[in-house]
Scaffold this active site. Structure first.
Site, PDB file in Angstrom:
ATOM      1  N   THR A 110       8.052-137.178  11.529  1.00 28.03           N
ATOM      2  CA  THR A 110       8.848-136.932  10.324  1.00 28.03           C
ATOM      3  C   THR A 110       8.768-138.148   9.409  1.00 28.03           C
ATOM      4  O   THR A 110       8.870-139.289   9.877  1.00 28.03           O
ATOM      5  CB  THR A 110      10.317-136.685  10.715  1.00 28.03           C
ATOM      6  N   ARG A 116      14.765-122.184  12.939  1.00 27.68           N
ATOM      7  CA  ARG A 116      15.289-123.420  13.560  1.00 27.68           C
ATOM      8  C   ARG A 116      15.389-124.519  12.500  1.00 27.68           C
ATOM      9  O   ARG A 116      14.464-124.743  11.723  1.00 27.68           O
ATOM     10  CB  ARG A 116      14.365-123.843  14.693  1.00 27.68           C
ATOM     11  N   VAL A 117      16.514-125.201  12.458  1.00 27.17           N
ATOM     12  CA  VAL A 117      16.693-126.327  11.535  1.00 27.17           C
ATOM     13  C   VAL A 117      16.972-127.568  12.373  1.00 27.17           C
ATOM     14  O   VAL A 117      17.779-127.512  13.305  1.00 27.17           O
ATOM     15  CB  VAL A 117      17.863-126.053  10.557  1.00 27.17           C
ATOM     16  N   GLY A 118      16.309-128.665  12.039  1.00 24.96           N
ATOM     17  CA  GLY A 118      16.512-129.906  12.785  1.00 24.96           C
ATOM     18  C   GLY A 118      17.539-130.801  12.119  1.00 24.96           C
ATOM     19  O   GLY A 118      18.311-130.382  11.256  1.00 24.96           O
ATOM     20  N   ASP A 119      17.516-132.068  12.517  1.00 20.80           N
ATOM     21  CA  ASP A 119      18.470-133.049  11.981  1.00 20.80           C
ATOM     22  C   ASP A 119      18.148-133.462  10.551  1.00 20.80           C
ATOM     23  O   ASP A 119      19.038-133.874   9.795  1.00 20.80           O
ATOM     24  CB  ASP A 119      18.458-134.310  12.852  1.00 20.80           C
ATOM     25  N   THR A 167      14.478-140.104  13.099  1.00 22.41           N
ATOM     26  CA  THR A 167      13.348-139.240  13.444  1.00 22.41           C
ATOM     27  C   THR A 167      13.360-139.062  14.950  1.00 22.41           C
ATOM     28  O   THR A 167      13.914-139.876  15.677  1.00 22.41           O
ATOM     29  CB  THR A 167      12.020-139.869  12.955  1.00 22.41           C
ATOM     30  N   GLY A 168      12.765-137.977  15.408  1.00 20.04           N
ATOM     31  CA  GLY A 168      12.745-137.710  16.845  1.00 20.04           C
ATOM     32  C   GLY A 168      13.169-136.285  17.142  1.00 20.04           C
ATOM     33  O   GLY A 168      12.915-135.376  16.339  1.00 20.04           O
ATOM     34  N   ASP A 169      13.823-136.094  18.254  1.00 14.05           N
ATOM     35  CA  ASP A 169      14.208-134.751  18.712  1.00 14.05           C
ATOM     36  C   ASP A 169      15.477-134.283  17.993  1.00 14.05           C
ATOM     37  O   ASP A 169      16.604-134.534  18.410  1.00 14.05           O
ATOM     38  CB  ASP A 169      14.438-134.810  20.233  1.00 14.05           C
TER      39      ASP A 169
HETATM   40  C1  SD4 Z   1      13.094-132.419  13.805  1.00 15.71           C
HETATM   41  N1  SD4 Z   1      13.590-134.767  13.661  1.00 15.71           N
HETATM   42  O1  SD4 Z   1      12.974-131.452  13.047  1.00 15.71           O
HETATM   43  C2  SD4 Z   1      12.596-133.764  13.341  1.00 15.71           C
HETATM   44  C3  SD4 Z   1      11.260-134.010  13.952  1.00 15.71           C
HETATM   45  C4  SD4 Z   1      10.788-135.420  13.888  1.00 15.71           C
HETATM   46  O2  SD4 Z   1       9.165-136.952  14.092  1.00 15.71           O
HETATM   47  O3  SD4 Z   1      11.472-136.337  13.581  1.00 15.71           O
HETATM   48  N2  SD4 Z   1       9.587-135.661  14.197  1.00 15.71           N
HETATM   49  O4  SD4 Z   1      13.570-132.332  14.929  1.00 15.71           O
END
Ligand code: SD4
Length: 293
Positions: free
Chosen positions: A150, A178-181, A201-203
């Site tokens: 991200t 699906r929506v992330g952070d 960024t991440g999960d």
């Molecule tokens: C998500 N945080 O949609 C984002 C993915 C991400 O590096 O950060 N990837 O979960």
């Protein structure tokens, strides 16, 4: 003036921000332009941002993006947006032209079209690599190895405005909708012009449970440096869930003095520039062991 970005691939974007900031441009224009260039380029921000991002499990690229200024109430975001190559530009329009703050799915696409954005066929949003990866996923159920990419960018301009922007196509082969952070204020990003800004960024399915960007900014408000604030937020998450169970999370932050900070539960390169430096620099955070603080 200063600029910071997530992961190594943010280097050209931070370089772009450096040039625009030195030319006296406003932090929001700087962030929007730099994010949009990464989004539209299939090769930068490989596979996780905008055009060229991995699709959902139905084969459709759905993007999340947001922009937040330090000024109170200045936030706009889009989520699960299809067919628009530069979602961050739509997020800015949501901030400036819509009475709402977050638009999703078909509604976000219709809003973008009303404002003159062109909706593209899904095949234009896929790259050769992501189309092949999707076929392998369908045929062999082969997941994507690694790949958290991200883009999160923060800029502090000559006049003391701070803006943060994020953009992602989210988790590869995610459920449609699906929506992330990333597009959620306080989770993927946060800014407060009295203090500074942060991005994550991440999960994202896990990150959104902890509002880490808001937490980083609040700790800076209480006097922490950007680095200490990021490290303390990560340590708090690790303490709460157990260090061996910590999910992937990388944090970056920037305060109004132009100081940069970062922390991560995984190896996490980030790039930055600040006034006085001749060029963009990269630092790598090694996985942070739990801190006893
Ligand atoms: C998500 N945080 O949609 C984002 C993915 C991400 O590096 O950060 N990837 O979960």
């Amino acid at each position: 003036m200063a600029a910071v970005g997530t992961w190594s691939f943010s280097r050209p974007a931070v370089e772009r921000m450096r040039c625009m900031l030195l030319a006296g441009q406003n932090a929001t224009d700087v962030v929007e332009t730099a994010v949009a260039e990464v989004e539209d380029d299939v090769d930068t921000g490989r596979h996780i941002v905008g055009r060229g991002g991995y699709p959902n499990f139905k084969g459709v690229v759905e993007c999340d993006a947001a922009i937040m200024e330090g000024v109170p109430g200045r936030f706009g975001a889009v989520a699960a947006l299809r067919g628009i190559a530069q979602p961050c530009r739509v997020a800015r329009k949501v901030m400036e032209k819509s009475p709402h703050s977050l638009l999703v799915g078909d509604g976000a696409e219709a809003f973008a079209q009303e404002l003159g954005f062109t909706s593209e066929a899904n095949e234009n949003m896929l790259s050769h690599h992501t189309a092949t990866a999707y076929r392998e996923f369908l045929e062999k159920n082969k997941p994507v190895a690694g790949g958290h990419d991200t883009i999160g960018l923060i800029a502090l301009d000559l006049s003391g405005n701070i803006t943060v922007g994020v953009s992602t196509s989210g988790a590869p082969f995610k459920s449609p909708g699906r929506v992330g952070d990333s597009p959620l204020p306080g989770c993927g990003l946060y800014a407060d012009h009295t203090v500074g800004a942060a991005a994550a960024t991440g999960d994202g399915d896990k990150i959104m449970c902890y509002c880490p960007s808001f937490h980083v900014v609040q700790l800076m408000k209480q006097g922490s440096s950007p680095n200490d604030a990021c490290r303390a937020v990560l340590a708090d998450i690790q303490r709460r869930i157990g260090d061996d169970k910590c999910f992937e999370i990388g944090l970056i932050s920037l305060n109004m003095k132009g100081e940069v900070g970062a922390a991560s539960s995984v190896e996490f390169p980030y790039t930055f520039w600040k006034q006085g430096l001749d060029s963009v620099e990269e630092l790598v955070i090694n996985q942070q062991k739990p801190l006893n603080i």
